[in-house]
Scaffold this motif. Sequence first.
Motif, PDB file in Angstrom:
ATOM      1  N   CYS A 324      23.218   7.357  -1.181  1.00 40.62           N
ATOM      2  CA  CYS A 324      22.853   6.656  -2.420  1.00 40.62           C
ATOM      3  C   CYS A 324      21.902   5.492  -2.138  1.00 40.62           C
ATOM      4  N   ASN A 325      22.055   4.853  -0.983  1.00 42.27           N
ATOM      5  CA  ASN A 325      21.132   3.781  -0.607  1.00 42.27           C
ATOM      6  C   ASN A 325      19.695   4.283  -0.569  1.00 42.27           C
ATOM      7  N   VAL A 326      19.514   5.478  -0.047  1.00 39.86           N
ATOM      8  CA  VAL A 326      18.167   6.058   0.052  1.00 39.86           C
ATOM      9  C   VAL A 326      17.632   6.399  -1.340  1.00 39.86           C
ATOM     10  N   PHE A 327      18.456   7.005  -2.172  1.00 39.61           N
ATOM     11  CA  PHE A 327      18.022   7.346  -3.531  1.00 39.61           C
ATOM     12  C   PHE A 327      17.715   6.086  -4.338  1.00 39.61           C
ATOM     13  N   ASN A 328      18.434   5.003  -4.043  1.00 35.18           N
ATOM     14  CA  ASN A 328      18.174   3.757  -4.757  1.00 35.18           C
ATOM     15  C   ASN A 328      16.759   3.257  -4.515  1.00 35.18           C
ATOM     16  N   LEU A 329      16.241   3.453  -3.303  1.00 34.52           N
ATOM     17  CA  LEU A 329      14.863   3.043  -3.017  1.00 34.52           C
ATOM     18  C   LEU A 329      13.882   3.743  -3.948  1.00 34.52           C
ATOM     19  N   LEU A 330      14.128   5.034  -4.178  1.00 33.28           N
ATOM     20  CA  LEU A 330      13.257   5.800  -5.082  1.00 33.28           C
ATOM     21  C   LEU A 330      13.399   5.294  -6.512  1.00 33.28           C
ATOM     22  N   LEU A 331      14.636   5.063  -6.952  1.00 33.63           N
ATOM     23  CA  LEU A 331      14.870   4.602  -8.324  1.00 33.63           C
ATOM     24  C   LEU A 331      14.274   3.219  -8.547  1.00 33.63           C
ATOM     25  N   ARG A 332      14.417   2.339  -7.565  1.00 37.80           N
ATOM     26  CA  ARG A 332      13.827   1.005  -7.711  1.00 37.80           C
ATOM     27  C   ARG A 332      12.312   1.067  -7.760  1.00 37.80           C
ATOM     28  N   SER A 333      11.735   1.980  -7.002  1.00 41.30           N
ATOM     29  CA  SER A 333      10.281   2.151  -7.023  1.00 41.30           C
ATOM     30  C   SER A 333       9.827   2.638  -8.399  1.00 41.30           C
ATOM     31  N   LEU A 334      10.573   3.579  -8.980  1.00 39.32           N
ATOM     32  CA  LEU A 334      10.249   4.066 -10.316  1.00 39.32           C
ATOM     33  C   LEU A 334      10.404   2.952 -11.354  1.00 39.32           C
ATOM     34  N   GLU A 335      11.427   2.115 -11.179  1.00 46.77           N
ATOM     35  CA  GLU A 335      11.618   0.986 -12.084  1.00 46.77           C
ATOM     36  C   GLU A 335      10.428   0.030 -12.029  1.00 46.77           C
ATOM     37  N   ASP A 336       9.987  -0.283 -10.812  1.00 46.34           N
ATOM     38  CA  ASP A 336       8.855  -1.201 -10.651  1.00 46.34           C
ATOM     39  C   ASP A 336       7.594  -0.628 -11.290  1.00 46.34           C
ATOM     40  N   THR A 337       7.374   0.668 -11.095  1.00 42.81           N
ATOM     41  CA  THR A 337       6.196   1.312 -11.674  1.00 42.81           C
ATOM     42  C   THR A 337       6.231   1.255 -13.196  1.00 42.81           C
ATOM     43  N   ARG A 338       7.404   1.487 -13.756  1.00 43.35           N
ATOM     44  CA  ARG A 338       7.551   1.469 -15.214  1.00 43.35           C
ATOM     45  C   ARG A 338       7.309   0.066 -15.777  1.00 43.35           C
ATOM     46  N   VAL A 339       7.839  -0.941 -15.085  1.00 47.13           N
ATOM     47  CA  VAL A 339       7.642  -2.323 -15.539  1.00 47.13           C
ATOM     48  C   VAL A 339       6.164  -2.701 -15.477  1.00 47.13           C
ATOM     49  N   GLU A 340       5.475  -2.302 -14.404  1.00 50.70           N
ATOM     50  CA  GLU A 340       4.053  -2.600 -14.276  1.00 50.70           C
ATOM     51  C   GLU A 340       3.246  -1.973 -15.410  1.00 50.70           C
ATOM     52  N   LYS A 341       3.581  -0.742 -15.771  1.00 49.62           N
ATOM     53  CA  LYS A 341       2.874  -0.078 -16.867  1.00 49.62           C
ATOM     54  C   LYS A 341       3.098  -0.803 -18.188  1.00 49.62           C
ATOM     55  N   LYS A 342       4.339  -1.233 -18.433  1.00 50.24           N
ATOM     56  CA  LYS A 342       4.633  -1.958 -19.662  1.00 50.24           C
ATOM     57  C   LYS A 342       3.875  -3.278 -19.725  1.00 50.24           C
ATOM     58  N   LEU A 343       3.805  -3.980 -18.596  1.00 47.10           N
ATOM     59  CA  LEU A 343       3.093  -5.252 -18.558  1.00 47.10           C
ATOM     60  C   LEU A 343       1.599  -5.046 -18.808  1.00 47.10           C
ATOM     61  N   LYS A 344       1.018  -4.019 -18.179  1.00 48.51           N
ATOM     62  CA  LYS A 344      -0.403  -3.759 -18.390  1.00 48.51           C
ATOM     63  C   LYS A 344      -0.689  -3.397 -19.851  1.00 48.51           C
ATOM     64  N   THR A 345       0.201  -2.621 -20.451  1.00 51.53           N
ATOM     65  CA  THR A 345       0.029  -2.227 -21.849  1.00 51.53           C
ATOM     66  C   THR A 345       0.063  -3.445 -22.755  1.00 51.53           C
ATOM     67  N   ARG A 346       0.996  -4.358 -22.500  1.00 52.95           N
ATOM     68  CA  ARG A 346       1.100  -5.540 -23.331  1.00 52.95           C
ATOM     69  C   ARG A 346      -0.086  -6.489 -23.124  1.00 52.95           C
ATOM     70  N   ILE A 347      -0.541  -6.596 -21.868  1.00 51.28           N
ATOM     71  CA  ILE A 347      -1.681  -7.479 -21.571  1.00 51.28           C
ATOM     72  C   ILE A 347      -2.937  -6.999 -22.278  1.00 51.28           C
ATOM     73  N   PHE A 348      -3.183  -5.682 -22.202  1.00 45.68           N
ATOM     74  CA  PHE A 348      -4.396  -5.144 -22.812  1.00 45.68           C
ATOM     75  C   PHE A 348      -4.322  -5.100 -24.332  1.00 45.68           C
ATOM     76  N   SER A 349      -3.089  -5.158 -24.878  1.00 50.14           N
ATOM     77  CA  SER A 349      -2.946  -5.133 -26.326  1.00 50.14           C
ATOM     78  C   SER A 349      -3.122  -6.506 -26.955  1.00 50.14           C
ATOM     79  N   ILE A 350      -3.128  -7.545 -26.120  1.00 51.21           N
ATOM     80  CA  ILE A 350      -3.306  -8.919 -26.645  1.00 51.21           C
ATOM     81  C   ILE A 350      -4.759  -9.157 -27.040  1.00 51.21           C
TER      82      ILE A 350
END
Length: 350
Positions: A324-350
């Motif tokens: 599970c420790n190994v799978f968590n690395l993948l899940l955390r990476s996906l979380e970071d990617t999703r957050v970055e996309k949301k931030l970029k979307t909000r920045i460009f929408s301003i």
Amino acid sequence: MFNINKNKDVIKSELNPFYYLCDSMTAITYKFLILLLIQFIALICTKSFNSVFVITASFLGGLIASIVYFILTKEPFYKNYELIIQGIFIGFFLPAAYPLHTAFFTAFTILLLFKIFIRHSNNWLTPSALAIVIAYFVGKNYFPQFLVTQDLIISKNPSVSLITQGAFPVFSFDSSITNFLNTYILFPFRVTIPEGLISLLWDTNSTIPAFRFNILNIFATIVLFCDNNMLEIIPIIFVTTYALLVRLFGPFVYGGIFNTGDIILAILSSGTLFASAFILQFQGTVPVTKNAKVLFGLLAGLIAFLVSGPGTSPIGMAYTVLICNVFNLLLRSLEDTRVEKKLKTRIFSI
């Protein structure tokens, strides 16, 4: 005129401007120590002194590792409490006959190296799980074997068969409590529980302490997670998923009948409840978002089924946590990617 009743929420927010989403690590550490102390006292009361000595040895390994790290780095000692807790976890997953010096040096070496190479902010590995697996390979002969065979798995109620064979003890109070529950509580629902289940909840008498006091592990889970719903997600989904897979496919994969697996044996053996309460959610080794936690719990249940099977595995939960420790690395990476996309979307929408 100032209306106290109308503005009491405002006053409260001004006096208490900060709210915590979860307990501090110090508070969680104290909870762990108290809950583990209860189980330690239970071992003393049952005269399981060999297990007491093994846990003490691994505890000292974690304590000395934290002292050495403090001497080397001069980091505040309270930040090293996790090593002591992890040392205790290691001892709880070692058999009563395990050599004391090996338990000490395994805990000391793994925890010190963990602290040196993996800092607080970069935690991704559960050191106690790694130490337990290493201890297993070093002293495999001291660990118990699987109690279930293929013939027993495909039979109905392997837990009852093991109880009948004497693999698990049946205490004198079991019969009266079971009769009371079946007669007055469960009868309207047309459900009965077998004799021996209460004993399994109370004490399995395993040589590995983490496998023994299931009722105390249930109590620990309630205490640890009752004030934080987000922390409850992973243990609940993990245990539920594992139980369902055992029920549906446990005997089936060995040529048995579909949907006849023994959930009781799976949950009340192998340290399943101890692992879900204490070591599955070591800080930094689980996702942050709710959706990712749900997925993590599902994966943990699946991995437990693949590794521990229908239960009574001497080392399955430690492997489950490491995978599970190994799978968590993948899940955390996906979380970071999703957050970055949301931030970029909000920045460009301003």
